[in-house]
Design a protein around this motif. Structure first.
Motif, mmCIF file in Angstrom:
data_model
loop_
_atom_site.group_PDB
_atom_site.id
_atom_site.type_symbol
_atom_site.label_atom_id
_atom_site.label_comp_id
_atom_site.label_asym_id
_atom_site.label_seq_id
_atom_site.Cartn_x
_atom_site.Cartn_y
_atom_site.Cartn_z
ATOM 1 N N ARG A 1 4.396 -5.589 -4.896
ATOM 2 C CA ARG A 1 3.734 -6.085 -6.121
ATOM 3 C C ARG A 1 4.010 -7.580 -6.337
ATOM 4 O O ARG A 1 3.132 -8.323 -6.782
ATOM 5 C CB ARG A 1 4.166 -5.257 -7.324
ATOM 6 N N SER A 2 5.208 -8.004 -6.011
ATOM 7 C CA SER A 2 5.544 -9.426 -6.112
ATOM 8 C C SER A 2 4.681 -10.247 -5.146
ATOM 9 O O SER A 2 4.157 -11.301 -5.501
ATOM 10 C CB SER A 2 7.023 -9.641 -5.806
ATOM 11 N N TYR A 3 4.502 -9.751 -3.926
ATOM 12 C CA TYR A 3 3.671 -10.456 -2.944
ATOM 13 C C TYR A 3 2.206 -10.483 -3.377
ATOM 14 O O TYR A 3 1.512 -11.469 -3.152
ATOM 15 C CB TYR A 3 3.803 -9.822 -1.563
ATOM 16 N N ILE A 4 1.748 -9.411 -4.022
ATOM 17 C CA ILE A 4 0.378 -9.389 -4.537
ATOM 18 C C ILE A 4 0.217 -10.482 -5.601
ATOM 19 O O ILE A 4 -0.760 -11.235 -5.593
ATOM 20 C CB ILE A 4 0.010 -8.001 -5.100
ATOM 21 N N GLN A 5 1.192 -10.587 -6.506
ATOM 22 C CA GLN A 5 1.128 -11.618 -7.550
ATOM 23 C C GLN A 5 1.180 -13.024 -6.963
ATOM 24 O O GLN A 5 0.572 -13.947 -7.504
ATOM 25 C CB GLN A 5 2.262 -11.427 -8.557
ATOM 26 N N GLN A 6 1.913 -13.167 -5.843
ATOM 27 C CA GLN A 6 2.001 -14.469 -5.177
ATOM 28 C C GLN A 6 0.757 -14.785 -4.346
ATOM 29 O O GLN A 6 0.633 -15.879 -3.813
ATOM 30 C CB GLN A 6 3.230 -14.514 -4.274
ATOM 31 N N LYS A 7 -0.140 -13.818 -4.227
ATOM 32 C CA LYS A 7 -1.395 -13.976 -3.481
ATOM 33 C C LYS A 7 -1.143 -14.369 -2.025
ATOM 34 O O LYS A 7 -1.765 -15.295 -1.495
ATOM 35 C CB LYS A 7 -2.314 -14.961 -4.174
ATOM 36 N N GLY B 1 3.740 8.484 -1.324
ATOM 37 C CA GLY B 1 3.938 7.742 -2.564
ATOM 38 C C GLY B 1 3.466 6.300 -2.532
ATOM 39 O O GLY B 1 3.867 5.505 -3.380
ATOM 40 N N TRP B 2 2.564 5.953 -1.619
ATOM 41 C CA TRP B 2 2.157 4.559 -1.454
ATOM 42 C C TRP B 2 0.760 4.243 -1.983
ATOM 43 O O TRP B 2 0.390 3.075 -2.104
ATOM 44 C CB TRP B 2 2.224 4.165 0.029
ATOM 45 N N ASP B 3 -0.034 5.253 -2.271
ATOM 46 C CA ASP B 3 -1.444 5.014 -2.591
ATOM 47 C C ASP B 3 -1.654 3.984 -3.702
ATOM 48 O O ASP B 3 -2.481 3.081 -3.557
ATOM 49 C CB ASP B 3 -2.142 6.321 -2.961
ATOM 50 N N THR B 4 -0.934 4.092 -4.792
ATOM 51 C CA THR B 4 -1.170 3.196 -5.932
ATOM 52 C C THR B 4 -0.945 1.733 -5.569
ATOM 53 O O THR B 4 -1.807 0.882 -5.801
ATOM 54 C CB THR B 4 -0.283 3.596 -7.133
ATOM 55 N N VAL B 5 0.191 1.424 -4.970
ATOM 56 C CA VAL B 5 0.487 0.018 -4.664
ATOM 57 C C VAL B 5 -0.401 -0.495 -3.526
ATOM 58 O O VAL B 5 -0.803 -1.664 -3.527
ATOM 59 C CB VAL B 5 1.993 -0.207 -4.375
ATOM 60 N N LEU B 6 -0.765 0.363 -2.588
ATOM 61 C CA LEU B 6 -1.658 -0.072 -1.521
ATOM 62 C C LEU B 6 -3.068 -0.314 -2.064
ATOM 63 O O LEU B 6 -3.767 -1.225 -1.597
ATOM 64 C CB LEU B 6 -1.670 0.939 -0.379
ATOM 65 N N LYS B 7 -3.481 0.456 -3.072
ATOM 66 C CA LYS B 7 -4.772 0.196 -3.731
ATOM 67 C C LYS B 7 -4.725 -1.154 -4.443
ATOM 68 O O LYS B 7 -5.710 -1.901 -4.441
ATOM 69 C CB LYS B 7 -5.100 1.301 -4.731
ATOM 70 N N GLU B 8 -3.580 -1.476 -5.040
ATOM 71 C CA GLU B 8 -3.435 -2.776 -5.715
ATOM 72 C C GLU B 8 -3.594 -3.915 -4.710
ATOM 73 O O GLU B 8 -4.256 -4.917 -4.992
ATOM 74 C CB GLU B 8 -2.076 -2.861 -6.414
ATOM 75 N N ALA B 9 -3.004 -3.765 -3.531
ATOM 76 C CA ALA B 9 -3.134 -4.793 -2.490
ATOM 77 C C ALA B 9 -4.585 -4.886 -2.015
ATOM 78 O O ALA B 9 -5.127 -5.988 -1.870
ATOM 79 C CB ALA B 9 -2.201 -4.485 -1.325
ATOM 80 N N ARG B 10 -5.212 -3.739 -1.796
ATOM 81 C CA ARG B 10 -6.612 -3.733 -1.347
ATOM 82 C C ARG B 10 -7.500 -4.394 -2.398
ATOM 83 O O ARG B 10 -8.372 -5.207 -2.073
ATOM 84 C CB ARG B 10 -7.076 -2.313 -1.069
ATOM 85 N N ASP B 11 -7.284 -4.057 -3.680
ATOM 86 C CA ASP B 11 -8.085 -4.641 -4.757
ATOM 87 C C ASP B 11 -7.897 -6.157 -4.836
ATOM 88 O O ASP B 11 -8.815 -6.878 -5.236
ATOM 89 C CB ASP B 11 -7.740 -3.993 -6.099
ATOM 90 N N ALA B 12 -6.705 -6.627 -4.442
ATOM 91 C CA ALA B 12 -6.430 -8.063 -4.427
ATOM 92 C C ALA B 12 -6.915 -8.717 -3.127
ATOM 93 O O ALA B 12 -6.718 -9.906 -2.917
ATOM 94 C CB ALA B 12 -4.929 -8.312 -4.607
ATOM 95 N N LYS B 13 -7.538 -7.897 -2.260
ATOM 96 C CA LYS B 13 -8.067 -8.363 -0.977
ATOM 97 C C LYS B 13 -6.969 -8.902 -0.048
ATOM 98 O O LYS B 13 -7.179 -9.851 0.699
ATOM 99 C CB LYS B 13 -9.187 -9.377 -1.178
ATOM 100 N N ILE B 14 -5.800 -8.266 -0.124
ATOM 101 C CA ILE B 14 -4.683 -8.617 0.766
ATOM 102 C C ILE B 14 -4.544 -7.506 1.790
ATOM 103 O O ILE B 14 -4.245 -6.360 1.439
ATOM 104 C CB ILE B 14 -3.369 -8.787 -0.024
ATOM 105 N N PRO B 15 -4.777 -7.807 3.073
ATOM 106 C CA PRO B 15 -4.638 -6.771 4.097
ATOM 107 C C PRO B 15 -3.185 -6.337 4.245
ATOM 108 O O PRO B 15 -2.263 -7.142 4.109
ATOM 109 C CB PRO B 15 -5.148 -7.442 5.369
#
Length: 102
Positions: free
Chosen positions: A37-43, A56-70
């Motif tokens: 989540r920190s890396y997502i915020q740092q873009k 247990g990874w789906d939620t945070v991986l969806k957040e990364a996908r939504d942020a367009k971070i592979p």
């Protein structure tokens, strides 16, 4: 990642002009999720990690996908049915109890 591996990866990245960010999650899923989540915020441009557990990874991986971070999974896969949550898996898919070789 062992210290020697960590150091060689950092050196190779530096030689290639790549900035790497590491987080020691102390083998705890909750710490890995916080780091992601920190890396997502740092873009960041990409997130690569070795999941400490498979579920247990789906939620945070969806957040990364939504942020367009592979996301690249290493060493261990996740058990998500949604394979769009990560770009690739680097590691072996050995199955217990199955014979190896031909």
């Amino acid at each position: 990642m062992a210290y020697g591996q960590h150091q060689s990866v950092q050196e190779a990245a530096k030689e290639s002009g790549i900035t790497l960010k590491f987080s020691d999650a102390q083998q705890k899923q909750e710490n890995q999720i916080k780091a992601i989540r920190s890396y997502i915020q740092q873009k960041v441009d990409v997130i690569a990690f070795s999941p400490v557990v498979e579920s247990g990874w789906d939620t945070v991986l969806k957040e990364a996908r939504d942020a367009k971070i592979p996301v690249i999974l290493t060493d261990r896969a996740v058990d998500s049915k949604d394979t769009t949550l990560y770009k690739t898996f680097l590691g072996s898919r050995l199955r217990r109890g199955r014979p190896q070789g031909g």
